[in-house]
Design a protein around this motif. Structure first.
Motif, short mmCIF file in Angstrom:
data_model
loop_
_atom_site.label_atom_id
_atom_site.label_comp_id
_atom_site.label_asym_id
_atom_site.label_seq_id
_atom_site.Cartn_x
_atom_site.Cartn_y
_atom_site.Cartn_z
N ARG A 324 43.06 25.45 -11.30
CA ARG A 324 42.79 26.83 -11.40
C ARG A 324 41.60 27.07 -10.77
O ARG A 324 40.50 26.15 -10.71
CB ARG A 324 42.66 27.14 -12.93
CG ARG A 324 43.96 27.44 -13.69
CD ARG A 324 43.63 27.45 -15.06
NE ARG A 324 42.40 27.48 -15.87
CZ ARG A 324 41.98 27.17 -16.77
NH1 ARG A 324 42.70 26.48 -17.59
NH2 ARG A 324 40.68 27.33 -17.12
N CYS A 325 41.34 28.23 -10.13
CA CYS A 325 40.07 28.53 -9.35
C CYS A 325 39.05 28.40 -9.91
O CYS A 325 37.58 27.86 -9.53
CB CYS A 325 40.30 29.74 -8.62
SG CYS A 325 41.43 29.82 -7.43
N ASP A 326 38.76 28.79 -11.37
CA ASP A 326 37.87 28.82 -12.03
C ASP A 326 37.30 27.13 -12.44
O ASP A 326 36.02 26.98 -12.20
CB ASP A 326 37.76 29.79 -13.37
CG ASP A 326 39.12 29.02 -14.25
OD1 ASP A 326 39.99 28.86 -13.61
OD2 ASP A 326 38.94 29.01 -15.53
N LEU A 327 38.15 26.46 -12.48
CA LEU A 327 37.78 25.24 -12.57
C LEU A 327 37.12 24.47 -11.46
O LEU A 327 36.27 23.62 -11.50
CB LEU A 327 39.07 24.15 -12.98
CG LEU A 327 39.49 24.08 -14.61
CD1 LEU A 327 40.38 23.17 -14.69
CD2 LEU A 327 38.34 23.83 -15.52
N ILE A 328 37.71 24.82 -10.37
CA ILE A 328 37.45 24.46 -9.07
C ILE A 328 35.91 24.73 -8.92
O ILE A 328 34.75 24.15 -8.31
CB ILE A 328 38.16 24.74 -7.89
CG1 ILE A 328 39.50 23.88 -7.91
CG2 ILE A 328 37.46 24.67 -6.57
CD1 ILE A 328 39.37 22.69 -7.72
N ALA A 329 35.67 26.03 -9.20
CA ALA A 329 34.26 26.69 -8.98
C ALA A 329 33.32 25.94 -9.82
O ALA A 329 32.18 25.64 -9.32
CB ALA A 329 34.47 28.11 -9.56
N ASP A 330 33.65 25.81 -11.07
CA ASP A 330 32.89 24.79 -11.80
C ASP A 330 32.57 23.43 -11.37
O ASP A 330 31.35 23.01 -11.16
CB ASP A 330 33.53 24.56 -13.09
CG ASP A 330 33.48 25.73 -14.35
OD1 ASP A 330 32.50 26.52 -14.09
OD2 ASP A 330 34.33 25.67 -15.05
N GLY A 331 33.62 23.14 -10.75
CA GLY A 331 33.51 21.80 -10.16
C GLY A 331 32.44 21.74 -9.03
O GLY A 331 31.65 20.71 -8.59
N ILE A 332 32.58 22.67 -8.07
CA ILE A 332 31.68 22.94 -6.96
C ILE A 332 30.43 22.94 -7.27
O ILE A 332 29.27 22.24 -6.58
CB ILE A 332 32.09 24.15 -6.05
CG1 ILE A 332 33.52 23.94 -5.45
CG2 ILE A 332 31.26 24.40 -5.13
CD1 ILE A 332 34.25 25.07 -4.83
#
Ligand code: GDP
Ligand code: MN
Length: 389
Positions: A324-332
């Motif tokens: 999910r993009c929100d998880l990726i954003a958190d990761g970034i």
């Protein structure tokens, strides 16, 4: 994955492919002991690095006395070798192979490889061995024999005999060559290899065919089927960033440019590099973080990308299909905070929860440049490099 010559020759021996007797050594004393145990009057001291072309770089020496064996081993151990095959790296010599010296009557080239154009395995053979085969292919293409192997029928002895006679070998040598080729083929299939190269395959003073050198590559994707091969990995011979990526199951290949890429999916990563090129930029790497890109993996990926001093901007291109993009954003964000990224980062997110992901990036207060699509992202990543220099 690459192997050392001595490792490849151990495998040759297991497959009954004739090789000169030899022993690996890690100190000059071990080298002398190895030479003594071989009971011969001439030896070859060979630096073990993941590359050919050692002869020209001082990594293959003929020794006539035990004192010479010791001297050459001392010289080579601890040195770094750079050849036309090391891809710009200087590889450390931690081991030398001591072999009995062979008397060479003729040097032949023989390799077995995945012939992508023909969608099959092919042998490449030439009676003009010992030198750079690329040079022979350029100047005397008629001296290169290609033996294509039908994927369902496999390799037949007649095809090997035909190649042997075409190279001018006698009956006995053709039989030996046929045995070697059949065994090489079996080994290639059994071990999921991607290359076996013997340069040179020699005819010695007894008129026998012997593998004087041995180089093999295996397909990493089949590592799990061959733990005995995976154990032979020598990361001192690999680019440190690539070795670290491998450790974390990230597919990373360092390139020459200055725009780093972090992408999920190999196809998307290739497309991303293409678009960067199209926009006049130069990718610094190929990196596929895979379908299961977690915050932790994104952080490791950032570290690997940034270990390359040439990087001047980063393009993150993630399609949220499985992730999910929100998880990726958190990761970034956590990765940027942890790693302390100092170059501009252009992020293009698309797919599941993309709006939530963009919102997280916007509200982070970090200098992340948002992009709407791949075209836009590549333009911004290229511009970011220009703006800096
Ligand atoms: P590479 O340069 O890394 O490919 O290492 P090789 O193992 O192919 O050795 C390079 C060259 O050294 C060969 O092409 C041979 O000419 C020479 N050489 C290697 N081993 C022997 C040997 O046992 N006897 C002789 N006379 N020459 C050897
Ligand atoms: Mn060689």
């Amino acid at each position: 994955m690459n192997f050392h010559e001595y490792q490849a020759k151990d495998l040759f021996a297991q497959y009954n492919i004739p090789i000169p007797r030899g022993q690996v050594a890690r100190t000059p004393e071990e080298a002398v002991a190895a030479a003594e145990s071989l009971e011969c009057d001439m030896w070859v001291v060979k630096a073990q690095v993941h590359a050919g072309g050692r002869g020209k770089a001082g990594g293959v020496k003929l020794a006539k006395t035990l004192a010479e064996v010791k001297q050459y081993a001392t010289d080579m151990l601890g040195m770094k070798i750079q050849t036309y095959q090391t891809g710009g790296l200087a590889l450390p010599v931690n081991e030398v192979l001591i072999t009995e010296a062979a008397d060479i009557e003729q040097e032949i080239y023989l390799s077995l490889l995945v012939d992508r154009a023909s969608k099959c395995l092919s042998f490449v053979a030439s009676a003009e061995g010992g030198v750079e085969i690329e040079e022979v292919a350029r100047t005397n293409p008629e001296k290169i024999h290609t033996i294509k192997i039908d994927n369902t029928e496999g390799l037949f002895p007649y095809a090997c005999r035909k190649a042997g006679f075409a190279m001018g070998l006698n009956g006995k040598q053709v039989r030996q060559l046929t045995h070697i080729m059949m065994q090489m083929y079996q080994m290639f299939i059994d071990l999921d290899l991607s290359l076996i190269e013997v340069n040179p395959l020699i005819i010695d003073d007894q008129k026998n065919v012997v593998a004087l050198d041995a180089k093999i590559n295996s397909d990493d994707n089949a590592d799990f089927r061959h733990p005995q091969l995976a154990d032979l990995r020598d990361i001192t011979q690999e680019d440190p960033a690539e070795a670290k990526a491998h450790e974390h199951d990230l597919n990373y290949i360092k390139l020459e440019g200055n725009i780093a890429c972090m992408v999920n999916g190999a196809g998307l990563a290739m497309a991303t590099m293409d678009v960067i090129k199209l926009k006049g930029g130069d990718p610094a790497n190929f990196l596929d973080v895979g379908g299961g890109a977690t915050a932790e993996r994104v952080a490791i990926a950032f570290k690997i990308i940034l270990s390359d001093p040439n990087v001047e901007s980063i393009l993150v291109n993630i399609f949220g299909g499985i992730v999910r993009c929100d998880l990726i954003a958190d990761g970034i964000i956590s990765a940027i905070k942890e790693v302390g990224v100092k170059v501009p980062i252009v992020v293009r997110l698309e797919g599941t929860n993309v709006e939530a992901g963009k919102k997280i990036l916007d509200e982070s207060g970090l200098a992340v440049i948002a992009a709407d699509n791949l075209d836009d992202a590549a333009n911004k990543a290229v511009a970011a490099v220009g703006a800096q220099s």
